[in-house]
Motif scaffolding. Sequence first.
Motif, mmCIF file in Angstrom:
data_model
loop_
_atom_site.group_PDB
_atom_site.id
_atom_site.type_symbol
_atom_site.label_atom_id
_atom_site.label_comp_id
_atom_site.label_asym_id
_atom_site.label_seq_id
_atom_site.Cartn_x
_atom_site.Cartn_y
_atom_site.Cartn_z
ATOM 1 N N PHE A 1 0.825 -1.211 0.000
ATOM 2 C CA PHE A 1 0.000 0.000 0.000
ATOM 3 C C PHE A 1 0.863 1.266 0.000
ATOM 4 C CE2 PHE A 1 -2.380 3.218 2.503
ATOM 5 C CZ PHE A 1 -3.498 3.374 1.682
ATOM 6 N N ALA A 2 2.061 1.179 0.584
ATOM 7 C CA ALA A 2 3.022 2.293 0.624
ATOM 8 C C ALA A 2 2.451 3.527 1.332
ATOM 9 C CB ALA A 2 3.478 2.653 -0.792
ATOM 10 N N PRO A 3 2.173 3.411 2.623
ATOM 11 C CA PRO A 3 1.585 4.547 3.348
ATOM 12 C C PRO A 3 2.589 5.660 3.592
ATOM 13 C CG PRO A 3 2.160 2.817 4.889
ATOM 14 C CD PRO A 3 2.422 2.265 3.511
ATOM 15 N N ASP A 4 2.080 6.867 3.768
ATOM 16 C CA ASP A 4 2.927 7.948 4.273
ATOM 17 C C ASP A 4 2.518 8.350 5.691
ATOM 18 O OD1 ASP A 4 0.567 9.268 3.672
ATOM 19 O OD2 ASP A 4 1.425 10.490 2.066
ATOM 20 N N LEU A 5 1.422 7.755 6.200
ATOM 21 C CA LEU A 5 1.000 7.879 7.592
ATOM 22 C C LEU A 5 0.563 6.493 8.034
ATOM 23 C CD1 LEU A 5 0.303 9.672 10.064
ATOM 24 C CD2 LEU A 5 -1.975 10.001 9.061
ATOM 25 N N LEU A 6 1.205 5.975 9.077
ATOM 26 C CA LEU A 6 1.006 4.572 9.459
ATOM 27 C C LEU A 6 0.821 4.456 10.963
ATOM 28 C CD1 LEU A 6 1.076 1.485 9.033
ATOM 29 C CD2 LEU A 6 3.583 1.640 9.006
ATOM 30 N N HIS A 7 -0.303 3.839 11.378
ATOM 31 C CA HIS A 7 -0.558 3.619 12.798
ATOM 32 C C HIS A 7 -0.205 2.186 13.182
ATOM 33 C CE1 HIS A 7 -2.344 4.407 16.717
ATOM 34 N NE2 HIS A 7 -2.730 3.137 16.669
ATOM 35 N N LEU A 8 0.519 2.058 14.301
ATOM 36 C CA LEU A 8 0.995 0.761 14.776
ATOM 37 C C LEU A 8 0.246 0.321 16.031
ATOM 38 C CD1 LEU A 8 4.843 1.335 14.476
ATOM 39 C CD2 LEU A 8 3.293 0.325 12.789
ATOM 40 N N PRO A 9 0.049 -0.990 16.210
ATOM 41 C CA PRO A 9 -0.579 -1.491 17.434
ATOM 42 C C PRO A 9 0.365 -1.357 18.621
ATOM 43 C CG PRO A 9 0.211 -3.322 16.119
ATOM 44 C CD PRO A 9 0.415 -2.086 15.290
#
Length: 237
Positions: free
Chosen positions: A97-105
């Motif tokens: 997907f190549a995100p530029d904003l990524l949320h991690l668990p």
Amino acid sequence: MTLARPTTEETDPFCLPPLEAAALLFDAPWQRFAVIGDSLSAGTGDPTPGYATLGWSDRVADVLRRVRPDLAYLNTAVVGATTMETLRHQADRMREFAPDLLHLPSGANDIVRRTPDFDEIEQILRDMYRMAAGTGAQLTTFTLGKAYVVPVFPDFRDRVRRLNDINRTLAAEFDATVIDMWSHPLNDRPNLLSADGIHFTTAGQAVLAGEVVRQLAHLLDTPVPRAVPDGPRRITY
């Protein structure tokens, strides 16, 4: 004795109306928002009267779309997933997907066992942060709140505190933004938890979304409204 009137999204001092939230992120550069992990990432929770039935991540995506109508959004979160399972089953799709904003668990399911191995947990979380940092995305994560309790484990609050410390350390190392919910006043609300006693209701999800937006606004050097607990809703700067 007068009972406090239940809050709604319009009266909740910690919620941000969508247009106000969008104004805070008016110059947000992010075009590809991804969320990986477990039920916290998924925004799982029971409905609360007076609040839209949406998880925090869908709410944040909606705010970002008001700023970037062409925003791409991916949420691969799976209820019950451990950090290792997230790496095994969600990482490839997220990288594609190549995100530029990524949320991690935050590793909540890693400590739901008879005897957690915190050295192992830290190593697996480090592997996740390293993988995520390799995308070049802006990273975000939560600390777990005090209200998250598993009664069968009497030491569970200490487990959460230790896990939060690990995440804060790794977030600092990998330049991730922490949305700190450990001591947030939300923890004291009687309507916070769903019937399972674990997941935040949609009232809690709305507040989580507001806190994420506030922290993203800090990154953009945008003046951030400060919520005023237990009083009429007003915004101060």
